[in-house]
Design a protein around this motif. Structure first.
Motif, PDB file in Angstrom:
ATOM      1  N   ARG A 159      22.490  58.199  41.745  1.00 23.74           N
ATOM      2  CA  ARG A 159      23.914  58.453  41.517  1.00 23.74           C
ATOM      3  C   ARG A 159      24.476  57.260  40.768  1.00 23.74           C
ATOM      4  NH1 ARG A 159      26.919  59.802  46.781  1.00 23.74           N
ATOM      5  NH2 ARG A 159      28.590  59.644  45.263  1.00 23.74           N
ATOM      6  N   CYS A 160      25.328  57.496  39.824  1.00 24.40           N
ATOM      7  CA  CYS A 160      25.842  56.430  38.959  1.00 24.40           C
ATOM      8  C   CYS A 160      26.683  55.407  39.697  1.00 24.40           C
ATOM      9  CB  CYS A 160      26.653  57.016  37.814  1.00 24.40           C
ATOM     10  SG  CYS A 160      25.669  58.064  36.726  1.00 24.40           S
ATOM     11  N   ASP A 161      27.345  55.793  40.763  1.00 23.09           N
ATOM     12  CA  ASP A 161      28.209  54.856  41.467  1.00 23.09           C
ATOM     13  C   ASP A 161      27.467  54.032  42.506  1.00 23.09           C
ATOM     14  OD1 ASP A 161      27.746  56.920  43.227  1.00 23.09           O
ATOM     15  OD2 ASP A 161      29.827  57.143  43.840  1.00 23.09           O
ATOM     16  N   VAL A 162      26.148  54.166  42.540  1.00 25.04           N
ATOM     17  CA  VAL A 162      25.357  53.407  43.497  1.00 25.04           C
ATOM     18  C   VAL A 162      24.737  52.205  42.795  1.00 25.04           C
ATOM     19  CG1 VAL A 162      23.388  53.468  45.067  1.00 25.04           C
ATOM     20  CG2 VAL A 162      24.884  55.452  44.874  1.00 25.04           C
ATOM     21  N   ALA A 163      25.091  51.025  43.226  1.00 23.95           N
ATOM     22  CA  ALA A 163      24.548  49.804  42.637  1.00 23.95           C
ATOM     23  C   ALA A 163      23.151  49.535  43.171  1.00 23.95           C
ATOM     24  CB  ALA A 163      25.470  48.627  42.956  1.00 23.95           C
ATOM     25  N   ALA A 164      22.451  48.668  42.492  1.00 24.42           N
ATOM     26  CA  ALA A 164      21.124  48.282  42.957  1.00 24.42           C
ATOM     27  C   ALA A 164      21.229  47.774  44.387  1.00 24.42           C
ATOM     28  CB  ALA A 164      20.546  47.206  42.057  1.00 24.42           C
ATOM     29  N   ALA A 165      20.258  48.122  45.209  1.00 25.40           N
ATOM     30  CA  ALA A 165      20.304  47.767  46.621  1.00 25.40           C
ATOM     31  C   ALA A 165      20.337  46.261  46.833  1.00 25.40           C
ATOM     32  CB  ALA A 165      19.117  48.382  47.348  1.00 25.40           C
ATOM     33  N   ASN A 166      19.520  45.534  46.133  1.00 20.11           N
ATOM     34  CA  ASN A 166      19.442  44.086  46.301  1.00 20.11           C
ATOM     35  C   ASN A 166      19.327  43.400  44.947  1.00 20.11           C
ATOM     36  OD1 ASN A 166      19.351  43.931  49.249  1.00 20.11           O
ATOM     37  ND2 ASN A 166      17.432  45.033  49.022  1.00 20.11           N
TER      38      ASN A 166
ATOM     39  N   LEU B 186      24.262  62.002  36.700  1.00 21.43           N
ATOM     40  CA  LEU B 186      23.368  61.009  37.284  1.00 21.43           C
ATOM     41  C   LEU B 186      23.091  59.904  36.280  1.00 21.43           C
ATOM     42  CD1 LEU B 186      20.845  63.487  38.967  1.00 21.43           C
ATOM     43  CD2 LEU B 186      22.619  62.140  40.095  1.00 21.43           C
ATOM     44  N   CYS B 187      22.472  58.838  36.764  1.00 23.31           N
ATOM     45  CA  CYS B 187      22.099  57.709  35.906  1.00 23.31           C
ATOM     46  C   CYS B 187      20.611  57.438  36.054  1.00 23.31           C
ATOM     47  CB  CYS B 187      22.876  56.446  36.300  1.00 23.31           C
ATOM     48  SG  CYS B 187      24.621  56.529  35.860  1.00 23.31           S
ATOM     49  N   ASP B 188      20.037  56.892  34.990  1.00 29.65           N
ATOM     50  CA  ASP B 188      18.661  56.414  35.028  1.00 29.65           C
ATOM     51  C   ASP B 188      18.628  55.064  34.318  1.00 29.65           C
ATOM     52  OD1 ASP B 188      18.741  56.957  32.310  1.00 29.65           O
ATOM     53  OD2 ASP B 188      17.229  58.533  32.368  1.00 29.65           O
TER      54      ASP B 188
ATOM     55  N   ARG C 194      31.198  45.659  41.391  1.00 29.26           N
ATOM     56  CA  ARG C 194      29.877  46.269  41.495  1.00 29.26           C
ATOM     57  C   ARG C 194      28.916  45.646  40.495  1.00 29.26           C
ATOM     58  NH1 ARG C 194      29.489  51.610  39.843  1.00 29.26           N
ATOM     59  NH2 ARG C 194      31.160  51.187  38.420  1.00 29.26           N
ATOM     60  N   GLY C 195      27.699  45.509  40.920  1.00 26.58           N
ATOM     61  CA  GLY C 195      26.649  45.050  40.023  1.00 26.58           C
ATOM     62  C   GLY C 195      25.528  46.062  40.020  1.00 26.58           C
ATOM     63  N   GLY C 196      24.336  45.614  39.773  1.00 24.47           N
ATOM     64  CA  GLY C 196      23.179  46.494  39.741  1.00 24.47           C
ATOM     65  C   GLY C 196      23.006  47.144  38.390  1.00 24.47           C
ATOM     66  N   ASP C 197      22.048  48.059  38.312  1.00 22.70           N
ATOM     67  CA  ASP C 197      21.701  48.676  37.032  1.00 22.70           C
ATOM     68  C   ASP C 197      22.878  49.343  36.347  1.00 22.70           C
ATOM     69  OD1 ASP C 197      19.136  47.829  37.461  1.00 22.70           O
ATOM     70  OD2 ASP C 197      18.462  49.744  38.268  1.00 22.70           O
ATOM     71  N   ALA C 198      23.703  50.020  37.097  1.00 23.43           N
ATOM     72  CA  ALA C 198      24.833  50.723  36.504  1.00 23.43           C
ATOM     73  C   ALA C 198      26.128  49.968  36.756  1.00 23.43           C
ATOM     74  CB  ALA C 198      24.934  52.132  37.081  1.00 23.43           C
ATOM     75  N   GLY C 199      26.024  48.698  37.009  1.00 22.96           N
ATOM     76  CA  GLY C 199      27.170  47.911  37.427  1.00 22.96           C
ATOM     77  C   GLY C 199      27.998  47.328  36.305  1.00 22.96           C
ATOM     78  N   GLU C 200      28.838  46.420  36.691  1.00 27.00           N
ATOM     79  CA  GLU C 200      29.813  45.809  35.797  1.00 27.00           C
ATOM     80  C   GLU C 200      29.442  44.359  35.526  1.00 27.00           C
ATOM     81  OE1 GLU C 200      33.595  48.042  37.857  1.00 27.00           O
ATOM     82  OE2 GLU C 200      32.782  46.241  38.756  1.00 27.00           O
ATOM     83  N   SER C 201      29.956  43.825  34.440  1.00 27.30           N
ATOM     84  CA  SER C 201      29.848  42.396  34.156  1.00 27.30           C
ATOM     85  C   SER C 201      31.046  42.008  33.302  1.00 27.30           C
ATOM     86  CB  SER C 201      28.531  42.058  33.439  1.00 27.30           C
ATOM     87  OG  SER C 201      28.495  42.654  32.165  1.00 27.30           O
ATOM     88  N   LEU C 202      31.314  40.713  33.243  1.00 26.38           N
ATOM     89  CA  LEU C 202      32.423  40.213  32.425  1.00 26.38           C
ATOM     90  C   LEU C 202      31.969  40.235  30.973  1.00 26.38           C
ATOM     91  CD1 LEU C 202      33.401  37.257  34.768  1.00 26.38           C
ATOM     92  CD2 LEU C 202      34.616  39.431  34.493  1.00 26.38           C
ATOM     93  N   GLN C 203      32.734  40.884  30.112  1.00 23.77           N
ATOM     94  CA  GLN C 203      32.304  41.082  28.729  1.00 23.77           C
ATOM     95  C   GLN C 203      32.534  39.872  27.830  1.00 23.77           C
ATOM     96  OE1 GLN C 203      34.508  44.362  27.095  1.00 23.77           O
ATOM     97  NE2 GLN C 203      36.374  43.186  26.874  1.00 23.77           N
TER      98      GLN C 203
END
Length: 154
Positions: free
Chosen positions: A59-66, A20-22, A124-133
């Motif tokens: 769950r880690c694969d769930v991005a922030a809802a909004n 899981l993720c927090d 994917r974005g959100g708390d556990a999401g991706e970004s361009l490094q």
């Protein structure tokens, strides 16, 4: 007794595991039962170091809802620089005229010809999401005319 076969299984607890993720990252949660009551045990990914979740557990694969998205757009005509810092969710450039250059992540600049359209983005974005490094640095020269857009979670 000849001809008898079978197996006997001893009672032992059943354990299920989930990563899981927090707000701080990932951890391992073990689900068991004790006299019929559910028991949750959180540990670091090593499975032994105790872990206390921080903030929202998901769950880690769930991005922030909004997720909140900040967008930018800049047109560069002639000499000048447009920099998109690392961490963007998407970057797009469209070259109308001239031959501006692009350097990604401090690398060697390359020339973009008129008519070039390039886009980089993450799914994917959100708390556990991706970004361009990497940072993107677009540099206009005399006669350049190009448009740079970007999005970023805030």
């Amino acid at each position: 007794m000849a001809g008898t076969s079978g197996s006997v299984a001893g009672a032992r607890p059943d354990a299920e595991y989930e990563i899981l993720c927090d707000d701080s990252g990932t951890f391992l949660r073990r689900y068991t039962t004790d006299n019929g009551a559910p028991v949750l045990v959180d540990t670091a990914l090593d499975g032994t170091t105790p872990y206390v979740p921080t903030g929202t557990v998901r769950r880690c694969d769930v991005a922030a809802a909004n997720p909140v998205i900040d967008s930018t757009i800049q047109r560069q005509a002639g000499v000048g620089t447009v920099t998109i810092p690392a961490g963007a969710r998407s970057v797009t450039v469209v070259v109308y005229a001239g031959s501006p250059t692009l350097a990604i992540g401090g690398g060697t600049a390359v020339t973009l010809d008129p008519g070039t359209s390039l886009t980089w983005g993450v799914e994917r974005g959100g708390d556990a999401g991706e970004s361009l490094q990497d940072a993107f640095v677009f540099t206009g020269v005399a006669g350049s005319n190009f448009l740079v857009t970007s999005t970023r979670e805030v």
